[in-house]
Design an enzyme around this catalytic site. Structure first.
Site, PDB file in Angstrom:
ATOM      1  N   ASP A 119      40.715 -18.316   7.870  1.00 13.77           N
ATOM      2  CA  ASP A 119      39.917 -17.181   7.749  1.00 13.77           C
ATOM      3  C   ASP A 119      39.707 -16.700   6.425  1.00 13.77           C
ATOM      4  O   ASP A 119      39.256 -15.346   5.830  1.00 13.77           O
ATOM      5  CB  ASP A 119      40.650 -15.969   8.912  1.00 13.77           C
ATOM      6  CG  ASP A 119      40.712 -16.109  10.292  1.00 13.77           C
ATOM      7  OD1 ASP A 119      39.249 -16.750  10.331  1.00 13.77           O
ATOM      8  OD2 ASP A 119      41.333 -16.206  11.298  1.00 13.77           O
ATOM      9  N   ASP A 179      34.857 -20.954  15.272  1.00 12.80           N
ATOM     10  CA  ASP A 179      34.183 -19.839  14.231  1.00 12.80           C
ATOM     11  C   ASP A 179      34.304 -20.025  12.901  1.00 12.80           C
ATOM     12  O   ASP A 179      33.603 -19.516  11.569  1.00 12.80           O
ATOM     13  CB  ASP A 179      35.416 -18.782  14.200  1.00 12.80           C
ATOM     14  CG  ASP A 179      35.557 -18.204  15.586  1.00 12.80           C
ATOM     15  OD1 ASP A 179      35.609 -19.255  16.659  1.00 12.80           O
ATOM     16  OD2 ASP A 179      35.640 -17.783  16.124  1.00 12.80           O
TER      17      ASP A 179
END
Ligand code: GLY
Length: 398
Positions: A119, A179
Site C-alpha cells: 500500500d 487495488d
C-alpha cells in the site's frame, strides 16, 4: 456597507486561516472564501481544514457514534486525508490547504521503510507524492525514491508482480489484488525522478500480468489472484472484499479503471488505453447501475436494489473517466463522470451538519467484515476532490 462587511469577514478569515483555525458552521463568508465547489461541499471545508494534526491519528472514517476513526501512518488509508487537503489547494489555489497538509507529512515519512505491504502508493504517493508535485522539495523526493525502493522489494520476477499481502497465508501464497494497480504510480514517478528504469519496468510487468490474469472476458475483474511464486503460474482466484469470487466488487473495478488509465499516462502503450476503455464501458453499461450512477457496493449483490451503495467507487470512476477523456476525447466519459459529480455533490451524499473531517457520506468500506458500512470514508473524499480538480482543468461546460 455590505461590501465592507464582506471584506472584514474575509480579512478575519485570512487571520484565522494563517493561525490554522477556521470557524466551522454555516457562515456564508467561510463557505465563499474557501470555495471548493458547490455550497454543500464548501460547508464541509472548515472541518477538513481545522482537524487537529495528530502524529498517530490520520482520519480514516466516521464511526456510527459520530467519532472519527483515526489510524497511524501504516494504515493503507493514511495518505488520503493530507492528500485531500492538497487536492483542495489545487482546486482553490489557496495555500492555507497546502500549509495544513504539510503539517501531516512528517508523520507519514516513516512509511518509506515499511516493506510489509503493497500500500506504499496509497499512503506515500497520495500525500508526499502530491506535495512533491507542488514543491519539488529535495527531501520529499528522497522519501519518494526510498518508498519506491522499499515497494520494489515485493516484486517477484517469476510472477512479474508485486505481492500485495503477507497476511492470510492459509488462503493464498502470493496474492495480488486489483487495488495494487494504484501503487504503480509511485513506481512510474520514481523512474522519472531518478532516471532508473527498473521501477518503470516493474510497473509495466505488473500491469501486463494483471491485464492477463485478473480480467474476465467481459472486462470485470477478480479481486485476488493467487500466484505460485516459483513458477509464476496462477494458483487460484479469490475475493477478500466482494460478495464471492465471481462477483463484481465495485471499488475493485474502479481501481482497475484508474490504474490502467494511469499506466497509459506513463507508457503511451495502447494496450493499457484499450483495457481502460473496455473497463469503462463495462462499468457504464452495468444493468444494475442506479440512475444516479453511484454503484451498489458489489454489482452482483442479490439484495439489489436494497443494498448499500459505495460513494467511494463512484468518486474513483469519475476521477479516472476525466483522465480517460483527455486521451480519447470521448464525450461519453465526461458525461458519465459529470453525472457522478452531480450526485455526489447533492445533499444526500454530502455530510450534513456533523463535526467531522469528511465530505461524502454513503461509502461501503468492507462489507464482508461488516465494517465501515454506509459511512464517510477518507478515500471517497480524496478521489471526489481529485475528480473536481480534473473536471475544472477540462474547461468544458458542465
Ligand atoms: N485497498 C482496499 C480497499 O479498496 O478497500
Amino acid at each position: 456597507m455590505k461590501y465592507l462587511k464582506c471584506l472584514v469577514g474575509i480579512l478575519l478569515l485570512g487571520c484565522a486561516a494563517s493561525s490554522g483555525n477556521v470557524e466551522r458552521g454555516n457562515s456564508t463568508e467561510v463557505e465563499e472564501h474557501y470555495k471548493v465547489w458547490n455550497p454543500s461541499v464548501n460547508a464541509r471545508v472548515p472541518d477538513m481544514l481545522n482537524y487537529p494534526v495528530d502524529s498517530l491519528g490520520f482520519p480514516r472514517s466516521l464511526e456510527k457514534d459520530g467519532t472519527p476513526r483515526r489510524r497511524p501512518s501504516r494504515d493503507w488509508t493514511s495518505g488520503f486525508f493530507p492528500g485531500s487537503l492538497i487536492q483542495m489547494y489545487h482546486i482553490t489555489g489557496d495555500s492555507v490547504f497546502l500549509k495544513r497538509a504539510n503539517l501531516w507529512l512528517p508523520y507519514m515519512e516513516r512509511e518509506q521503510w515499511n516493506a510489509g505491504t503493497h500500500d506504499m502508493g496509497f499512503k506515500v504517493y497520495c500525500s508526499i507524492g502530491e506535495a512533491y508535485k507542488v514543491s519539488k522539495d529535495n527531501h520529499l523526493k528522497a522519501v519518494l525514491l526510498q518508498s519506491a525502493k522499499t515497494l520494489s522489494t515485493r516484486f517477484n520476477s517469476d510472477v512479474g508482480c508485486i505481492k500485495s499481502w503477507d497476511f492470510g497465508q492459509d488462503r493464498w501464497t502470493f496474492p495480488v489484488i486489483i487495488d495494487n494497480m494504484m501503487n504503480l504510480e509511485l513506481l512510474f514517478e520514481a523512474s522519472l525522478i531518478s532516471g532508473d528504469p527498473s521501477y518503470h519496468n516493474m510497473a509495466v510487468s505488473h500491469a501486463e500480468q494483471t491485464m492477463k490474469n485478473h480480467y474476465r472476458t467481459d472486462y470485470s475483474c477478480y479481486h485476488v489472484v493467487d500466484y505460485n511464486p516459483e513458477t509464476g503460474e496462477v494458483n487460484n482466484f479469490l475475493t477478500h472484499q466482494g460478495i464471492n469470487t465471481n462477483s463484481v466488487w465495485s471499488r475493485g473495478q474502479g481501481w482497475g479503471l484508474y490504474g490502467f488509465t494511469m499506466c497509459y499516462r506513463y507508457t503511451q502503450d495502447e494496450r493499457f488505453l484499450s483495457q481502460a476503455q473496455h473497463i469503462a464501458d463495462f462499468i457504464m453499461n452495468q444493468e444494475k447501475m442506479p440512475e444516479d450512477k453511484v454503484p451498489f457496493w458489489d454489482m452482483h449483490s442479490p439484495k439489489i436494489p436494497n443494498d448499500y451503495r459505495d460513494a467511494s467507487s463512484a468518486a474513483i470512476y469519475a476521477s479516472a473517466l476525466y483522465e480517460l477523456y483527455t486521451y480519447t476525447k470521448e464525450d461519453k466519459y465526461v458525461a458519465y463522470a459529470d453525472a457522478i459529480l452531480e450526485t455526489l455533490g447533492s445533499d444526500h451524499y454530502v455530510l450534513g451538519n456533523v463535526n467531522a473531517p469528511f465530505i461524502l457520506d454513503h461509502s461501503t468500506g468492507d462489507w464482508p467484515k461488516n465494517d465501515e458500512i454506509d459511512a464517510p470514508i477518507a478515500y471517497a473524499d480524496y478521489y471526489f476532490l481529485e475528480a473536481i480538480k480534473r473536471r475544472k482543468a477540462l474547461t468544458l461546460e458542465m
